[in-house]
Design a protein around this motif. Structure first.
Motif, short mmCIF file in Angstrom:
data_model
loop_
_atom_site.label_atom_id
_atom_site.label_comp_id
_atom_site.label_asym_id
_atom_site.label_seq_id
_atom_site.Cartn_x
_atom_site.Cartn_y
_atom_site.Cartn_z
N LYS A 247 0.84 -1.21 0.00
CA LYS A 247 0.00 0.00 0.00
C LYS A 247 0.87 1.25 0.00
O LYS A 247 0.62 2.19 -0.76
CB LYS A 247 -0.93 -0.01 1.22
N LEU A 248 1.90 1.26 0.83
CA LEU A 248 2.81 2.40 0.87
C LEU A 248 3.52 2.55 -0.48
O LEU A 248 3.66 3.66 -1.00
CB LEU A 248 3.84 2.21 1.99
N GLY A 249 3.95 1.43 -1.04
CA GLY A 249 4.64 1.46 -2.32
C GLY A 249 3.78 2.01 -3.43
O GLY A 249 4.25 2.74 -4.31
N GLN A 250 2.50 1.68 -3.41
CA GLN A 250 1.58 2.21 -4.42
C GLN A 250 1.35 3.71 -4.21
O GLN A 250 1.29 4.47 -5.17
CB GLN A 250 0.26 1.45 -4.39
N GLY B 284 9.59 -2.93 -10.02
CA GLY B 284 10.31 -4.13 -9.59
C GLY B 284 10.17 -4.38 -8.10
O GLY B 284 10.06 -5.53 -7.65
N THR B 285 10.18 -3.31 -7.32
CA THR B 285 10.04 -3.43 -5.86
C THR B 285 8.64 -3.92 -5.52
O THR B 285 8.47 -4.82 -4.69
CB THR B 285 10.32 -2.07 -5.18
N LEU B 286 7.63 -3.33 -6.17
CA LEU B 286 6.25 -3.75 -5.91
C LEU B 286 6.04 -5.20 -6.33
O LEU B 286 5.33 -5.95 -5.66
CB LEU B 286 5.27 -2.83 -6.65
N LYS B 287 6.68 -5.58 -7.43
CA LYS B 287 6.56 -6.96 -7.92
C LYS B 287 7.15 -7.94 -6.89
O LYS B 287 6.61 -9.01 -6.65
CB LYS B 287 7.25 -7.09 -9.27
N LYS B 288 8.27 -7.53 -6.29
CA LYS B 288 8.92 -8.37 -5.26
C LYS B 288 7.99 -8.53 -4.06
O LYS B 288 7.81 -9.63 -3.54
CB LYS B 288 10.23 -7.72 -4.84
N TYR B 289 7.38 -7.43 -3.62
CA TYR B 289 6.44 -7.49 -2.50
C TYR B 289 5.24 -8.38 -2.84
O TYR B 289 4.79 -9.17 -2.01
CB TYR B 289 5.94 -6.11 -2.10
N GLN B 290 4.74 -8.24 -4.06
CA GLN B 290 3.58 -9.03 -4.47
C GLN B 290 3.92 -10.52 -4.50
O GLN B 290 3.12 -11.34 -4.08
CB GLN B 290 3.07 -8.56 -5.84
N ALA B 291 5.11 -10.86 -4.97
CA ALA B 291 5.53 -12.26 -5.00
C ALA B 291 5.64 -12.81 -3.58
O ALA B 291 5.24 -13.96 -3.30
CB ALA B 291 6.87 -12.41 -5.72
#
Length: 114
Positions: A67-70, A77-84
Motif C-alpha cells: 500500500k505504501l509502495g503504491q 520491480g520493488t512492488l513486484k517483489k512485495y507481491q511475490a
C-alpha cells in the motif's frame, strides 16, 4: 440488513452476527467459531497456532508495504517483489489453515454441548 444462514443440522435460520463469534483455546491452538442457537452445533471459522499467527502478521506487514509502495510510487520491480512475497505467504497460510481444520473440529467436539 442481516443475512440469515440455516443450520446444516437442525435447519434453524439465524444470523451469525447475533449468534456471536466466540473463541476457545487448547494449548497453542485458538479456534474461532459460532454456534447454532437451535441445536448448539458449532461451526468453525478459523483455527490458528503460533506459526499461522506469525504468518498472518507477516502478511499484514507486506500488505502495508504494498500500500505504501503504491502511494509513494515505488519502482515496479520493488512492488513486484512485495507481491511475490505476498503470494508465497498466502499459499503458506492456506496450507496451514487446511492442516489445522481437523484439529479445530477436534477441539470443538471436545467442548461438548453448551
Amino acid at each position: 440488513m442481516t443475512d440469515l444462514v440455516k443450520c446444516d443440522r437442525c435447519g434453524t435460520p439465524f444470523s451469525i452476527q447475533t449468534a456471536g463469534i466466540r473463541a476457545t483455546w487448547s494449548g497453542d491452538y485458538m479456534v474461532q467459531y459460532f454456534t447454532c442457537p437451535g441445536c448448539h452445533h458449532r461451526y468453525q471459522i478459523l483455527t490458528t497456532d503460533t506459526e499461522l499467527r506469525q504468518t498472518i502478521q507477516r502478511h499484514k506487514a507486506i500488505a502495508a508495504k504494498i500500500k505504501l509502495g503504491q502511494t509513494k510510487h515505488f519502482r515496479p520491480g520493488t512492488l513486484k517483489k512485495y507481491q511475490a512475497e505476498m503470494e508465497k505467504l498466502e499459499a503458506e497460510q492456506k496450507k496451514r489453515r487446511d492442516e489445522l481444520l481437523d484439529k479445530g473440529n477436534e477441539i470443538l467436539a471436545a467442548l461438548g454441548k453448551e
